[in-house]
Scaffold this motif. Structure first.
Motif, PDB file in Angstrom:
ATOM      1  N   HIS A 294      68.421  58.029  23.964  1.00  0.00           N
ATOM      2  CA  HIS A 294      69.040  57.325  22.847  1.00  0.00           C
ATOM      3  C   HIS A 294      70.120  56.374  23.360  1.00  0.00           C
ATOM      4  O   HIS A 294      70.132  55.193  23.016  1.00  0.00           O
ATOM      5  N   GLU A 295      71.002  56.924  24.207  1.00  0.00           N
ATOM      6  CA  GLU A 295      72.167  56.133  24.624  1.00  0.00           C
ATOM      7  C   GLU A 295      71.820  55.114  25.700  1.00  0.00           C
ATOM      8  O   GLU A 295      72.232  53.972  25.629  1.00  0.00           O
TER       9      GLU A 295
ATOM     10  N   HIS B 238      69.628  52.210  22.616  1.00  0.00           N
ATOM     11  CA  HIS B 238      70.531  51.160  22.118  1.00  0.00           C
ATOM     12  C   HIS B 238      70.404  49.876  22.929  1.00  0.00           C
ATOM     13  O   HIS B 238      70.599  48.788  22.404  1.00  0.00           O
TER      14      HIS B 238
ATOM     15  N   GLU C 209      71.116  53.205  14.628  1.00  0.00           N
ATOM     16  CA  GLU C 209      70.967  54.600  15.073  1.00  0.00           C
ATOM     17  C   GLU C 209      69.512  55.051  14.947  1.00  0.00           C
ATOM     18  O   GLU C 209      69.013  55.809  15.782  1.00  0.00           O
TER      19      GLU C 209
ATOM     20  N   HIS D 243      74.557  58.363  10.907  1.00  0.00           N
ATOM     21  CA  HIS D 243      73.650  59.169  11.726  1.00  0.00           C
ATOM     22  C   HIS D 243      72.822  60.124  10.861  1.00  0.00           C
ATOM     23  O   HIS D 243      71.656  60.365  11.142  1.00  0.00           O
TER      24      HIS D 243
HETATM   25 ZN    ZN Z   1      73.755  55.880  18.806  1.00  0.00          ZN
END
Ligand code: ZN
Length: 661
Positions: A436-437, A441, A464, A521
């Motif tokens: 995810h990070e 992104h 997100e 989120h």
């Molecule tokens: Zn995020």
């Protein structure tokens, strides 16, 4: 294939062997934990001093966030703490216990609004109780009248919500934060639209470090800086950053700290961009930190950054995992199910590491993210890369504290699935965060001319969603086995099951009956889970089955589920790349906001029989310099401070902000 689960499994053994007490306190819907800082003792004295001064700079920013959250938060806190400290009555009485709980909630939320829902707390103690206690005290310098403070605490209609996201309302007028004053949403939007130059390829993050007010009928920005808003706190931050700079590990780290100091002095967002670039490009230093006005979730218009700081150092062994992901970043970009037009030709400098947090502060305290990807400015990310981190000592603490809490027995459909979660959820959850990070992104690109804020109030939710889908899609990819990050082709199912269960059901425990889902989120998780549930319905991909009157998630076809994640990812990337606001709004409104009251009631009821707090946060360790002959010879770390004492100490020793600001 017999791959080990990287270093995490070794660490797990280590932490299991000791009897560290992770649980500190619990009240209302909150559980407070503590986290360990493994490896701190082994750092060099210089690194320890660097960390020490950075942690001081971190704690000194606390009051800024309190004031950003609401202009009366600091006067209220000072008043409540004075009553708490001077109370001579029965501390076991119900009224005092109610008062104490309220104060604990306010501490946890950095103000009078819930940190997550942003709804104002309802005190269970009475106006009369507080008034009587105040009458016993000498006149306090709350810098707000008692009447004003009482209205804020006791009148539910006053400042009811910190961040209002409701479509169609004036989001500024109806939000109780302190980021705007005397201005309407239309005025603020017109003001910033006039500032923005669509042809500027390197725009500053407009409004990031200012309060927007009206002066003599004109809209102006008041910068947060030395000599500006929050000056007293920022001066202390600067003082400690300057001390930290003396112990920088290398010249580029020293320049990073000095540029940050320069930005705190001049308030110029161009300097902030310079700092962000230097910071993003420094991947060599072991010690690292975030310190500044960073995330914009607290601003309904998504512009002003909430003050936060996290000081950390690299977990070298666990970082191997994210380095492997990063070094394959281009492969992930090329093979994602998104349209070619929206892909980056070259994914630049996705740097990812696993870190050990040494302190959490401001917007990251006591509740904290477990993964972070910065800087936020898109053009900097594209041109200079971004840094992505997983806070593994924090995820470790969550994991350790959750063992044996009854969750699996209550919500997981069968033993086989529960065993899968036991064996693989920790590693796949961490991998999900990494993906995810460090890839999610950073993936994809906007088409030329599409603005960063084109999706307006739905921007955070869609972003997100995009990063989560990217992670979910790739968790099931054989690539992860090929590059040695997973040893079992079934492992991904643990995260898939937990994700759908959470998105469809269990996260609803955080929502009060009758309320909508609002936090970005949570909306993103609901959006994904509801969308794949609906779109997989014809093929029975996910089923909701009843057993003894209880609803369970049953996943019949995990590979089909992966396909659905891929489909939705393609659409979300299109929406992002094209800035398709109507499509973003439709998705969010259809899948992410409204709660089915029957399932909601059931989830709340089932949770009420378990002792699991919906929200968790942390106390920090305490760092104490050991001084011999006027020299710091070591920094001691201790873990035994409890929640109340930490909050009172921070309030007493780190409150430099004059509340009038
Ligand atoms: Zn995020």
């Amino acid at each position: 294939m017999t791959m080990t689960l990287m270093t995490t499994s070794c660490q797990k053994e280590e932490t299991k062997a000791d009897d560290f007490d992770y649980t500190v306190d619990s009240f209302a819907d909150i559980e407070v934990l503590r986290y360990k800082v493994p490896g701190f003792e082994e750092l060099s004295l210089n690194q320890k001093k660097l960390i020490y001064y950075l942690t001081e700079a971190a704690i000194w920013g606390r009051d800024i966030l309190w004031d950003q959250n609401n202009e009366y938060n600091l006067p209220i806190r000072r008043m409540l703490e004075a009553v708490y400290n001077n109370y001579t009555g029965d501390r076991d009485s119900q009224e005092f216990k109610d008062f104490e709980q309220y104060l604990k909630q306010v501490w946890f939320a950095n103000g009078i609004h819930h940190h997550y829902s942003t709804d104002k707390f309802t005190p269970s103690f009475s106006r009369e109780f507080l008034a009587a206690e105040l009458d016993k005290l000498p006149e306090g310098d709350w810098t707000a009248s008692r009447d004003t403070i009482f209205e804020l605490i006791f009148n539910p209609a006053v400042a009811a919500k910190r961040v209002n996201q409701a479509e169609g309302e004036d989001l500024i007028a109806t939000s109780a934060n302190n980021l705007y004053k005397g201005v309407t949403q239309a005025e603020v939007e017109a003001y910033f639209d006039a500032l923005k130059d669509p042809s500027d390829a390197t725009p500053v993050s407009y409004g990031l470090n200012t309060r927007v007010v009206k002066e003599n009928g004109k809209i102006v920005e008041q910068p947060y800086k030395v000599g500006g808003l929050y000056s007293q706190a920022i001066e202390k931050i600067v003082e400690n950053l300057e001390k930290a700079a003396e112990f920088a590990e290398n010249d580029s780290q020293r320049r990073i700290i000095e540029t940050l100091v320069e930005y705190y002095r001049n308030g110029d967002l161009k300097t902030f961009d310079e700092y962000s670039i230097l910071w993003a490009e420094d991947t060599d230093s072991k010690v690292d930190f975030i310190n500044g006005f960073i995330e914009d979730y607290g601003d309904p218009l998504g512009m002003t950054g909430a003050w936060e700081s996290i000081v950390n150092f690299k977990d070298e062994e666990a970082s191997h995992r994210t380095e492997v992901l990063s070094s394959n970043a281009q492969w992930f970009e090329d093979n994602s199910p998104t349209d070619k037009r929206f892909k980056k030709d070259q994914v630049k400098g996705v740097s990812a590491k696993v870190i050990t947090a040494a302190i959490l502060a401001g917007d990251a305290y006591p509740a904290t993210p477990i993964g972070i990807n910065l800087p936020n400015a898109n053009w900097i990310r594209a041109a200079h890369g971004s840094k992505s981190v997983t806070l593994e000592n924090i995820t470790r603490a969550y994991d350790e504290a959750s063992h044996g809490n009854g969750f699996n027995e209550e919500f997981v459909i069968d033993d086989e699935t529960a065993k899968l979660l036991d064996d693989y959820l920790f590693i796949t959850d961490n991998l999900h965060t990494d993906l995810h990070e460090c890839l999610g992104h950073g993936s994809g690109k906007l088409l030329p001319g599409v603005a960063r804020d084109a999706l307006k109030a739905h921007g955070s939710t869609i972003e997100e969603t995009r990063a989560d889908l990217f992670a979910l899609y790739y968790l099931a990819d054989p690539k992860l086995i090929e590059i040695g990050l997973l040893d079992n082709p079934e492992a991904y199912k643990a995260e898939y099951y937990k994700y759908i269960l959470n998105g469809l059901m269990t996260q609803l425990m955080r929502i009060e009956p009758g309320k909508d889902v609002e936090e970005a989120h949570m909306r993103n998780r609901k959006l994904i889970a509801e969308w794949v549930y609906e779109h997989g319905n014809a093929d029975n991909v996910i089923e909701l089955v009843k057993k003894d009157g209880k609803t369970f998630v049953k996943i019949n076809d995990y590979q089909a589920l992966r396909g659905l994640f891929g489909q939705l990812l393609a659409e979300i990337q299109r929406i992002t790349s094209e800035g398709d606001y109507p499509a973003a709004r439709d998705l969010v409104e259809t899948y992410a906001v409204k709660v089915d009251p029957a399932i909601h009631r059931e989830v709340l009821d089932r949770y009420s029989h378990l002792s699991i707090a919906p929200y968790k946060g942390f106390v920090n360790p305490v760092y104490t310099p050991v001084v011999e002959n006027g020299e710091i010879v070591d920094i001691n770390i201790t873990y035994d401070e409890d929640y109340i004492n930490q909050m009172l100490r921070y309030g007493r020793d780190y409150s430099g902000l004059k509340p009038t600001e």
